[in-house]
Design a protein around this motif. Structure first.
Motif, PDB file in Angstrom:
ATOM      1  N   ASN A 104       0.810  -1.216   0.000  1.00 24.17           N
ATOM      2  CA  ASN A 104       0.000   0.000   0.000  1.00 24.17           C
ATOM      3  C   ASN A 104       0.842   1.264   0.000  1.00 24.17           C
ATOM      4  OD1 ASN A 104      -2.480  -1.305  -0.030  1.00 24.17           O
ATOM      5  ND2 ASN A 104      -2.347  -1.698   2.187  1.00 24.17           N
ATOM      6  N   ALA A 116       1.589   1.915  -3.557  1.00 28.60           N
ATOM      7  CA  ALA A 116       0.391   2.375  -4.256  1.00 28.60           C
ATOM      8  C   ALA A 116       0.100   3.840  -3.925  1.00 28.60           C
ATOM      9  CB  ALA A 116      -0.798   1.482  -3.883  1.00 28.60           C
ATOM     10  N   GLU A 117       0.234   4.142  -2.656  1.00 32.25           N
ATOM     11  CA  GLU A 117      -0.018   5.508  -2.207  1.00 32.25           C
ATOM     12  C   GLU A 117       0.948   6.491  -2.877  1.00 32.25           C
ATOM     13  OE1 GLU A 117      -0.260   7.678   2.175  1.00 32.25           O
ATOM     14  OE2 GLU A 117      -0.204   5.470   2.004  1.00 32.25           O
ATOM     15  N   ASN A 129       2.631   6.048  -5.668  1.00 32.04           N
ATOM     16  CA  ASN A 129       2.333   6.152  -7.100  1.00 32.04           C
ATOM     17  C   ASN A 129       1.121   7.044  -7.344  1.00 32.04           C
ATOM     18  OD1 ASN A 129       4.494   4.576  -7.657  1.00 32.04           O
ATOM     19  ND2 ASN A 129       3.331   2.736  -8.199  1.00 32.04           N
ATOM     20  N   GLY A 130       0.174   6.943  -6.449  1.00 35.65           N
ATOM     21  CA  GLY A 130      -1.009   7.777  -6.585  1.00 35.65           C
ATOM     22  C   GLY A 130      -0.656   9.258  -6.628  1.00 35.65           C
ATOM     23  N   LEU A 131       0.278   9.625  -5.790  1.00 32.03           N
ATOM     24  CA  LEU A 131       0.677  11.034  -5.736  1.00 32.03           C
ATOM     25  C   LEU A 131       1.276  11.519  -7.057  1.00 32.03           C
ATOM     26  CD1 LEU A 131       2.418  11.185  -2.236  1.00 32.03           C
ATOM     27  CD2 LEU A 131       0.232  12.221  -2.887  1.00 32.03           C
ATOM     28  N   HIS A 132       1.967  10.606  -7.740  1.00 30.30           N
ATOM     29  CA  HIS A 132       2.694  11.017  -8.948  1.00 30.30           C
ATOM     30  C   HIS A 132       2.020  10.569 -10.237  1.00 30.30           C
ATOM     31  CE1 HIS A 132       5.755  10.962  -5.704  1.00 30.30           C
ATOM     32  NE2 HIS A 132       6.179  12.052  -6.316  1.00 30.30           N
ATOM     33  N   ALA A 133       0.859   9.972 -10.108  1.00 28.37           N
ATOM     34  CA  ALA A 133       0.258   9.320 -11.274  1.00 28.37           C
ATOM     35  C   ALA A 133      -0.052  10.287 -12.420  1.00 28.37           C
ATOM     36  CB  ALA A 133      -1.007   8.577 -10.852  1.00 28.37           C
ATOM     37  N   SER A 134      -0.627  11.406 -12.088  1.00 28.93           N
ATOM     38  CA  SER A 134      -1.074  12.250 -13.197  1.00 28.93           C
ATOM     39  C   SER A 134       0.094  12.916 -13.917  1.00 28.93           C
ATOM     40  CB  SER A 134      -2.087  13.291 -12.698  1.00 28.93           C
ATOM     41  OG  SER A 134      -1.434  14.261 -11.920  1.00 28.93           O
ATOM     42  N   LYS A 193       1.515  10.330 -16.056  1.00 29.65           N
ATOM     43  CA  LYS A 193       0.674  10.006 -17.211  1.00 29.65           C
ATOM     44  C   LYS A 193       0.876  11.026 -18.343  1.00 29.65           C
ATOM     45  CE  LYS A 193      -3.977   8.582 -18.585  1.00 29.65           C
ATOM     46  NZ  LYS A 193      -3.701   9.055 -19.942  1.00 29.65           N
ATOM     47  N   LEU A 224       5.048   0.905 -13.121  1.00 23.03           N
ATOM     48  CA  LEU A 224       3.685   1.143 -12.638  1.00 23.03           C
ATOM     49  C   LEU A 224       2.803  -0.067 -12.918  1.00 23.03           C
ATOM     50  CD1 LEU A 224       1.846   3.411 -11.439  1.00 23.03           C
ATOM     51  CD2 LEU A 224       1.237   3.994 -13.784  1.00 23.03           C
TER      52      LEU A 224
END
Lengths: 424, 424, 424, 424
Positions: free
Chosen positions: D6, D9-10, D12-17, D20, D390
């Protein structure tokens, strides 16, 4: 110029007693001195036809005077060297720089001078006038089959010249390679080169050999398609029993252990022989023994050990040639120095106490092993080499003779000051 | 050939929107993008007059077609390069290969093409026809004072040509050295060279500099009399404030840390500038950035850091020149590739986050320091360099333009296929 | 173990007549043989305290038996070497490996063995137990002033030990540098190092010197903060008249011309002296003369020429020390081989015909210059070196004596098989 | 420490956009992006068990904190790396440093962490406590058959450990060689080594391979008995189809063209795989890609080209391993940097436009060939590598994650500051 033998005899007479004193002193310390002397007498180093003129670099060339202007004069020069040291009884021709116009007369001249025709050398690293296709992007490796074909034909042609002259081997040095990443597909370049060599190999006369020379870099500055001994051995093994790997001392990466390479090639039965020279930085083509004489001795030490282990004939089973450039020296003087350095290293290798060395190696006695080699190297064997010359009718001191007798002045008188020999 | 600006504008028009998309994407990630762009626009790399023809090695030369056959055509070529990239606004002449016959007309032509005259280069590594004394054994180092005198006079003559053209510096590269142990007395060779340089230095105009270039080896293969940066700096310090050390990337021993040398020379206020090229083995003179692009970036990283620390003007306080040979490429294409590699490395160095780098260094955070440099290097800055070109009226993609528009074919049409440019 | 002089006398007696025969033969060919002999007798090479045990690499260490376990035993070993060759009359201590506990008794022991205390060596390339700050990221270069301070204090401490023992110089070898691009600001590292050295320099006693040693790489693998002779000379010049550049033969990039460096440092009056060893690849620390004996001779050739040109005293004006590692040999045997190689090279350099060499150089007679050096090198001067030993009370053949008399066995008997000497 | 998924995941969530946006921009420019991503996901680089602690040189070692003190902790560390990048799914054990005490539990731990056991490595370059015979003078080459026997048995023992763990290959790196001329008979050393390898080869399980690693120098400083690719290939060919040549990037002479070697070994079907690292001078064992990233790309370019030409599976048909030392960095951070550099170079090689490159090569269009490779190299492919991570559940930016989350601090908390990992 053909040297009158009496001049040598007279010169030797002047130095005979001083020499005798030194030789006798030395001989008392060497085992089997007669055997060593005979081997020294038998040993002959070929002179390449392109080494008789002043060399140059890409930055310039400062020609000397009295250089040979024709193949006949090149033979004369080698004949002169041989008369002086009786150790240079062969010439190695480079085609197309030295295409004989009349085989019979050239052979007759060589016979008169006591010279053999050593390996013939092809040249696909330059374009010749009126050549159809260019070697700018390689020859035997070329992506275009027509260029490969042209280069193959040239090599076959060189063999034909060699056959007429009595040569028994072809030396193939390729400048093929690339200057930039991406330029070549290494594998295809290897395979093209192999195929081309196979076509050449197929035309070799029964008793001929082909020598595949390798070089780490220059004139290609990113990759060379025959770049190291490992690659050359791959080619030689794929070609067959008549193909061998030729070692040029200057064709290695910095710090390479050349003596080990020699030992392993002999072990594999694939050593062709040598192109002798010396260097500090790259393929500097300096006088043999002028920079790293101990390395030269170590190489001869492996040669003698390895040839004896295979019961090879030192004088005839491998090819010995000088390949140097003389940018700041008289070419003939330089060649005399080179041959002297070779003979000295060979004499050193012949007088190593192999039984003791072997015992030290078996006992891991590193100190003793080093001492044995160093003691041999530190012993002054020049009188031994001079004695071999004396016995074979050469000058006791060839370079001194050349200078005392002002032989270059004679050559200049004959040839003038403006002749420039073909070559690099 | 003078390039019609409309051709460039038209070409750029075709690629404008794709470029804009890339540039905008990149610009959002870079600080001070306008400042960086201005520095890129200001930065000019001189083209040496001898680099406009196909080069060669001692083994051969495979000439190309459409090469410039006169000084005027060489200027045209540099003008063409400059029109294409607006980063090649200077030419560096080599005397005697490019002696101007009419200063005024040459200067007028240069002005029309937007070109400056960069450092002038002397040549005492070759003998010229009708030259009285030979440089076979060196020039400024020569044991014979008359030879030194001749070489000094030549350098003074080169300065005079430079003055007429508006150059402000003299580059002295000496091939002086030795090929064999014993040939030179190193100390006397140094002192002779120093004295000779002092005589040349004494004639330098007030606002001139002299650049002392060093080289580790070739064409001398045992010693070089200006062999490394330490020696060059000794000369420069003894000469005075107008003397500087010139770094050529290919003139070092294997594995040398050139970026550290650059940093220290800047620290000492003695860095003259650069001869750019790349190499794998020796002075291979390959296209800039073609072998070790990361090293090129590290060098520019030190240049920018060191010049900024001394508040120097990047574009004018040091001399920037390409010094490469193009044995297997079209010289103009090769030069376009070299300039692109230089601009890219400069752009990378300009975008290093120096504050963060400094903080990492102060904290001995080796991982972070490496990351900072690598992140910069891995960022694709080509759109930045292209934007600088776009703004200065150059082609977005000079090499592509050169090929698309078949400019070499135009040159061949003008000049023929057999012209050979002077040079190495 | 203190060697009974009678054992040497007895040994020499056995070999005296054979030696005499060889020496007499040789002496007749050498000019000024007495002068040369005296110089050989006077010449002393210091033995570093860390070279008396078996060395190792990062991959492992294979210890020998009978190694010295204390400073006293190390002195004994050097005393033994000196008794054997009378050419090793000095020891160079390494702090903190060899901190004397009682100066008076150590000095008395040294005096009894005929030993001087040569340069003292500091160590800031390792962390010592209980050391407050780490040298992981350098010492005199460190970004943290407190670390620099600690390293400075250590050096000052080393000087103090040296003063007590009668040393007259401090050798500073720094491993300072970086392993990765970006890790260091080269300029700041240089300036920090300079400042640190200045603080050390300020504490040097009036009659002391400081030797700044350079090294191209290892243990730092990207940059070294004193990386070449040019950098070392920068430091030495900025420090002042008591600072000199120390040359270690193994500390150069591949193919460096060390003899030229030596000549120029002598010219500048800034050569400190030597750390002798030999190498093929990097800082291999092999036995002196075991790989490139001709280079060793060429270096001595420059030393003799350059010292004589400045009227320096060969024996005392420069520092001579061995710095080798003995991974596969008995350390004492190895050191005997090293000293022998040094004496031989020195003898060769002393017997070069300088007048003729100078004449050849002035005439650009490259062939003659090479002949002069090679003739000297090829002459077997071992009897000359042996004679110098005989006259100074040493063993004619130290290594043979060491082996015949089984001295290592005696040491093992005294010290056991498990002692391991401090050092690398 | 087992990382909670987790946390990743957390992060990656911060940097996802932001990611992308970059990835989408890049993806539009790449052909077959999905295919490339799958290959990146599949590609796994083994981590050697000895690389998890701070390394050192012969001059010293500056240990870090929180290093693994047991095999279990080493697996944990590799598991952590793999959790972070999903590209390090294998561990390579070194015997005897990492002898498993309980195979079942170690295998269970590995399975839980998603790790395979890669090649097992023998060690005959050090003596172990209570070892009967010493490897001071070599192991498989040793003149004493009993020593060879011992070394053979050790290798067989290593295979047995490997079989228990599920390894499929044995890597043999020999330090065997010599430090001085004369120490070894090269031929006999080769033949002894070959015989020893043959005995080991005979015990290889059906589905195993043996990797013969070569090295040019160090720790032996005159010769290495498996010194270059040519020698290694000789062994491999004589051994049989299960024997291959292993390339370690740092094990070459200066300036070697490693990418050409790779191409030829692939051509011969004899490339085992790689030990990745980087270097400037010798076997510096620096972080992969930190010194010569372009060379790394060129090597991968040959790997991809050559593997595809033989229809090999990139992920499984060759062995990929890091072999570096981390003297001044946190080992885990260093390994993350190394894996990133490898993935990036692989991604670059995968995106080379081979069709165009082939066409350029066939046309001898050197400029275009260089452009194709440089354009690929200059493209910023980091978003592609991040996307592969990712998709496989790894952290977008592993190093940043490691630092942000202060994972080393957690390890120190668990393990303390004084643990020292076994290894060099």
């Amino acid at each position: 110029m053909i040297l009158d033998k009496n001049r040598i005899a007279e010169f030797n007479g002047l130095h005979a007693s001083a020499h005798k004193r030194k030789f006798d002193f030395l001989a008392s310390e060497i085992n089997n001195v007669e055997d060593v002397l005979q081997k020294l007498i038998d040993f002959q180093v070929a002179i390449p036809s392109w080494a008789l003129g002043t060399g140059g670099t890409r930055f310039g060339r400062f020609a000397g005077a009295g250089e040979p202007g024709s193949l006949e004069q090149k033979l004369e020069d080698v004949g002169l060297l041989h008369a002086l040291n009786q150790s240079s009884g062969a010439i190695s021709l480079h085609i197309p720089w030295d295409i004989p116009e009349n085989y019979a007369s050239i052979k007759a001249q060589a016979a008169q001078l006591g010279l053999q025709f050593d390996a013939v050398n092809s040249n696909t690293f330059q374009d010749q006038k009126d050549q159809e296709l260019s070697y700018k992007f390689g020859s035997l490796q070329h992506v275009n089959k027509a260029v490969r074909k042209q280069a193959i034909e040239h090599n076959i042609d060189v063999i034909k010249h060699g056959v007429e002259l009595g040569s028994k081997s072809l030396t193939v040095w390729l400048s093929d390679g690339s200057c930039f990443p991406g330029q070549l597909n290494f594998r295809k370049a290897f395979q093209n080169t192999l195929e081309s060599l196979q076509e050449i190999y197929a035309t070799l006369p029964e008793d001929w050999k082909v020598f595949v020379e390798y070089k780490a870099f220059e004139p290609n500055f990113y990759s060379m398609t025959v770049g190291d001994w490992g690659q050359s051995l791959l080619y030689a093994n794929k070609l067959g029993p008549k193909a061998y790997t030729l070692v040029d001392l200057g064709h290695h990466l910095p710090n390479a252990n050349i003596e080990q390479i020699v030992s392993l090639l002999l072990m594999e039965g694939k050593l062709a022989g040598f192109h002798f020279n010396d260097s500090k930085y790259g393929d500097d083509d300096l006088t043999v023994g002028s920079i790293k004489p101990y390395q030269l001795f170590l190489i001869f030490n492996e040669l003698v050990e390895g040839m004896d282990a295979r019961a090879m004939d030192h004088a005839t089973d491998l090819g010995w040639m000088i390949d140097a450039s003389h940018n700041v020296k008289d070419p003939l003087e330089d060649l005399l120095q080179s041959v002297e350095a070779i003979m000295l290293a060979y004499a050193q290798a012949l007088t190593v106490d192999r039984k003791k060395l072997n015992a030290a190696q078996e006992a891991n006695d590193v100190v003793a092993a080093q001492e044995i080699l160093q003691n041999t190297f530190r012993t002054d064997l020049r009188p031994l080499v001079a004695e071999a010359r004396l016995r074979s009718g050469a000058a006791l001191y060839p370079l001194q003779f050349f200078r005392d007798q002002q032989l270059r002045a004679e050559l200049i008188k004959e040839r003038g000051t403006k002749t420039i020999a073909t070559g690099l």
